[in-house]
Design an enzyme around this catalytic site. Structure first.
Site, PDB file in Angstrom:
ATOM      1  CG  HIS A   1       0.295  -4.011   5.090  1.00  0.00           C
ATOM      2  ND1 HIS A   1      -0.604  -3.589   4.146  1.00  0.00           N
ATOM      3  CD2 HIS A   1       0.845  -5.134   4.589  1.00  0.00           C
ATOM      4  CE1 HIS A   1      -0.604  -4.409   3.112  1.00  0.00           C
ATOM      5  NE2 HIS A   1       0.267  -5.373   3.362  1.00  0.00           N
TER       6      HIS A   1
ATOM      7  CD  GLU B   1      -1.750  -3.968   9.119  1.00  0.00           C
ATOM      8  OE1 GLU B   1      -1.421  -2.768   8.996  1.00  0.00           O
ATOM      9  OE2 GLU B   1      -2.416  -4.575   8.253  1.00  0.00           O
TER      10      GLU B   1
ATOM     11  CD  GLU C   1      -0.965   0.460   4.628  1.00  0.00           C
ATOM     12  OE1 GLU C   1      -2.197   0.545   4.587  1.00  0.00           O
ATOM     13  OE2 GLU C   1      -0.366  -0.621   4.642  1.00  0.00           O
TER      14      GLU C   1
ATOM     15  CG  HIS D   1      -1.939  -1.116   1.167  1.00  0.00           C
ATOM     16  ND1 HIS D   1      -2.358  -1.833   2.252  1.00  0.00           N
ATOM     17  CD2 HIS D   1      -2.611  -1.616   0.089  1.00  0.00           C
ATOM     18  CE1 HIS D   1      -3.262  -2.734   1.855  1.00  0.00           C
ATOM     19  NE2 HIS D   1      -3.424  -2.625   0.552  1.00  0.00           N
TER      20      HIS D   1
HETATM   21 ZN    ZN Z   1      -1.876  -2.012   4.193  1.00  0.00          ZN
END
Ligand code: ZN
Length: 301
Positions: free
Chosen positions: A185, A278, A58, A55
Site C-alpha cells: 500500500h 505501507e 496507491e 487501492h
Molecule cells: Zn491502501
C-alpha cells in the site's frame, strides 16, 4: 501488462503468467510466477505471494512489483546465486494490481491532481481491504466459547458478500498453499502486522479504536515486519510521514482497527502469514520521485 509479457519472453523457462479472475469491469487480475518448475507445486517448497495496488490510487507497490519481476529475471540470467536459490527453492507469485479498474481512474487523473480517494475503491465503490469475510468475529467468538481459532471456514453465503476482485483472491488462496505474503500500500511508511481488527472495540462504554491485538504468532510477525523495515532504506526510522512507529513496524489494531481486511483473512483462513507494507507518504508519487519511493504528502493509507 506488457512489461509482464516482456519479462516472460526474456525468462520463459522460469516464469508463467496467469490470471486469477477478472475485475468488475472485466480486466484480468494477472500474476507472474517465478519457479524452476512454473505451474507446479513442488513438495516442501514454500509458496509466496506479493499483492499490490489493492487501492487503485496507491501505485508505488505496483511499480515496485513490475521492477521486481524484471530484476528476478535479469539476475537469474546473470546467475546471481541468491536469486537462483530463491527461484529454485520457493515459488513466488507476483500480482502487480488487484484493483486495475481503480488504477485506471487514478491514472487518468494523474499525480498532480490525485486526491486521497480517487481510484481507491473498485468500480462498485467498494474498498477491497474492507471486503473480506469477517473471520475475526468467528475467531473471537470461538476463543470465548470453544471451537477452532485457525483454518476457519468461509461463511456459507460468502460469495454474496464480496466483490469479484475479492472473490478471485479468495479462490487463489484456496488453490495454493501460501505460507507467506505481503500486501503493498501507500500513504504511510511502515510494516503492519496482524491483527488489524481490534479485539475490544468497546472499553468502558466508549468506542476505542486502537488496542494492540496480538496473534499467537506475534513474535514471528514482529520479526517479519522488522526484516522488511530494516532492509528498507529508511522505514525503520521512527518518524515518517508525520507518524511515529518504533522500528518502523506496527500491530494493525494498535494503529487503527480495521474490519474485513485481507491480512487478517489470510491468517485466519489458511494460516498464511501476511503483512501489509505501507511504502510511500504520497499515494501517487510523480515519476521523478519514484527512485526514493517518497513524496512529501501526508495522505493516510
Ligand atoms: Zn491502501
Amino acid at each position: 501488462m506488457q512489461s509482464l509479457y516482456d519479462v516472460h519472453s526474456s525468462c520463459p523457462y522460469i516464469t508463467r503468467i496467469y490470471s486469477v479472475g477478472r475485475s468488475h469491469q472485466g480486466r484480468h487480475l494477472y500474476v507472474i510466477e517465478f519457479s524452476d518448475y512454473p505451474g507446479v507445486h513442488e513438495l516442501l517448497e514454500p509458496e509466496f505471494k506479493y499483492v499490490a495496488n489493492m487501492h487503485g490510487n496507491e501505485i508505488l507497490g505496483r511499480e515496485l512489483l513490475l521492477q521486481l519481476a524484471e530484476f528476478l529475471c535479469e539476475e537469474y540470467r546473470n546467475r546471481n546465486e541468491r536469486i537462483v536459490r530463491l527461484i529454485e527453492n520457493t515459488r513466488i507469485h507476483i500480482m502487480p494490481s488487484m484493483n486495475p479498474d481503480g488504477y485506471e481512474v487514478a491514472a487518468d487523473q494523474g499525480p498532480y491532481f490525485n486526491g486521497y480517494v480517487t481510484g481507491r475503491n473498485n468500480f462498485n465503490e467498494v474498498d477491497l481491504n474492507r471486503n473480506f469475510p469477517d473471520l475475526n468475529m468467528v475467531m473471537y467468538y470461538n476463543e470465548k466459547n470453544g471451537g477452532p481459532t485457525d483454518h476457519l471456514p468461509l461463511p456459507d453465503n460468502w460469495k454474496e458478500q464480496v466483490e469479484p476482485e475479492t472473490q478471485a483472491i479468495i479462490n487463489w488462496i484456496e488453490n495454493h498453499n501460501f505460507v507467506l505474503s505481503a500486501n503493498l500500500h501507500g500513504g504511510a511508511v511502515v510494516a503492519n502486522y496482524p491483527f488489524d481488527k481490534s479485539k475490544d472495540l468497546r472499553v468502558r462504554g466508549y468506542r476505542r479504536t486502537t488496542s494492540y491485538s496480538a496473534t499467537p504468532d506475534d513474535k514471528v510477525f514482529k520479526a517479519l515486519a522488522m526484516s522488511y523495515s530494516f532492509a528498507h532504506g529508511w522505514m525503520h526510522r521512527e518518524f515518517n510521514c508525520g507518524d511515529y512507529f518504533p522500528y518502523g513496524i506496527t500491530n494493525g489494531a494498535s494503529w487503527y482497527s480495521l474490519s474485513k481486511g485481507m491480512q487478517d483473512f489470510n491468517y485466519l483462513y489458511k494460516n498464511c502469514f501476511e503483512i501489509t507494507l505501507e511504502l510511500s507518504c504520497n499515494k501517487f508519487p510523480k515519476e521523478a520521485e519514484l527512485p526514493r519511493g517518497s513524496g512529501m504528502g501526508t495522505a493516510r493509507l
